[in-house]
Design a protein around this motif. Sequence first.
Motif, PDB file in Angstrom:
ATOM      1  N   MET A  54     -15.755 -19.116 -64.969  1.00  0.00           N
ATOM      2  CA  MET A  54     -16.337 -19.982 -65.990  1.00  0.00           C
ATOM      3  C   MET A  54     -17.096 -21.032 -65.194  1.00  0.00           C
ATOM      4  O   MET A  54     -16.547 -21.624 -64.265  1.00  0.00           O
ATOM      5  N   TYR A  62     -12.219 -15.391 -59.922  1.00  0.00           N
ATOM      6  CA  TYR A  62     -11.052 -16.234 -59.633  1.00  0.00           C
ATOM      7  C   TYR A  62      -9.772 -15.415 -59.707  1.00  0.00           C
ATOM      8  O   TYR A  62      -9.712 -14.382 -60.378  1.00  0.00           O
ATOM      9  N   ASN A  64      -6.011 -16.338 -61.074  1.00  0.00           N
ATOM     10  CA  ASN A  64      -5.334 -17.380 -61.863  1.00  0.00           C
ATOM     11  C   ASN A  64      -3.886 -16.999 -62.143  1.00  0.00           C
ATOM     12  O   ASN A  64      -3.530 -15.822 -62.149  1.00  0.00           O
ATOM     13  N   GLY A  99     -17.894 -25.696 -59.424  1.00  0.00           N
ATOM     14  CA  GLY A  99     -18.228 -24.786 -58.332  1.00  0.00           C
ATOM     15  C   GLY A  99     -16.970 -24.115 -57.810  1.00  0.00           C
ATOM     16  O   GLY A  99     -15.863 -24.418 -58.255  1.00  0.00           O
ATOM     17  N   ASP A 104      -6.956 -24.794 -57.091  1.00  0.00           N
ATOM     18  CA  ASP A 104      -6.984 -25.797 -58.140  1.00  0.00           C
ATOM     19  C   ASP A 104      -5.624 -25.756 -58.818  1.00  0.00           C
ATOM     20  O   ASP A 104      -5.170 -24.675 -59.218  1.00  0.00           O
ATOM     21  N   PHE A 132      -8.075 -17.505 -69.102  1.00  0.00           N
ATOM     22  CA  PHE A 132      -7.314 -17.393 -67.856  1.00  0.00           C
ATOM     23  C   PHE A 132      -6.175 -18.400 -67.790  1.00  0.00           C
ATOM     24  O   PHE A 132      -5.353 -18.342 -66.884  1.00  0.00           O
TER      25      PHE A 132
HETATM   26  N1  ROI Z   1     -13.091 -20.010 -63.877  1.00  0.00           N
HETATM   27  C1  ROI Z   1     -12.050 -19.164 -63.794  1.00  0.00           C
HETATM   28  N2  ROI Z   1     -12.197 -17.899 -64.178  1.00  0.00           N
HETATM   29  N3  ROI Z   1     -10.829 -19.581 -63.355  1.00  0.00           N
HETATM   30  C2  ROI Z   1     -10.626 -20.851 -62.949  1.00  0.00           C
HETATM   31  O1  ROI Z   1      -9.508 -21.209 -62.543  1.00  0.00           O
HETATM   32  C3  ROI Z   1     -11.692 -21.767 -63.030  1.00  0.00           C
HETATM   33  N4  ROI Z   1     -11.540 -23.064 -62.654  1.00  0.00           N
HETATM   34  C4  ROI Z   1     -12.513 -23.931 -62.770  1.00  0.00           C
HETATM   35  C5  ROI Z   1     -13.870 -23.559 -63.293  1.00  0.00           C
HETATM   36  C6  ROI Z   1     -14.913 -23.911 -62.244  1.00  0.00           C
HETATM   37  C7  ROI Z   1     -14.130 -24.302 -64.583  1.00  0.00           C
HETATM   38  N5  ROI Z   1     -13.995 -22.141 -63.574  1.00  0.00           N
HETATM   39  C8  ROI Z   1     -12.937 -21.288 -63.495  1.00  0.00           C
HETATM   40  O2  ROI Z   1     -12.295 -25.179 -62.431  1.00  0.00           O
END
Ligand code: ROI
Length: 172
Positions: A54, A62, A64, A99, A104, A132
Amino acid sequence: MATAAELDTATVFVGLGGNLGDPVRQLRTALAELAALERTELTGVSHLYRSAPMGPPGQPDYINAVARLHTRLTPEALLDALQAIEARAGRDRSGARWGPRTLDLDILLYGDRRIGSARLQVPHPGIAARNFVLYPLAELAPDLDIPGLGPLPALLARCPPAGLERLAERGE
Ligand code: ROI
């Protein structure tokens, strides 16, 4: 009767994500560090998911997951601890908003509290739009009622799992 210690314990859900380096490894290391936090028990981990990014296109998929903690840390102390884990994973906060990142860690929910401070917004403001987050969260707490947003099943019904793939591995 519950003891004072039990009354102080909050059930917290933490979202984990990353798409740089070796995200599966970074998430596993982060989970081990969550399990080792003081005043905290790691009581559940979802499967790992691969998810389409996203945000700006052209970044890797990603990985997750969501973890459940029982903690006596305050929200701010927990946030400090999560940011320390991110920093040890090499998280560089200077990149573009939305980005790519190595790791995270987001406090999604802290009991039934609603927090709106400069540092911390709980429930996490992105929850309802992020498959996610919602699908791994539903593995741990299918009937959860999210403060201000409502029952998780209704949120799932409005957020299809497009671009989301559950991997064979669990987070543990
Ligand atoms: N997109 C996905 N698929 N998973 C994430 O954990 C994630 N984290 C973010 C942003 C950049 C919004 N996009 C993401 O912080």
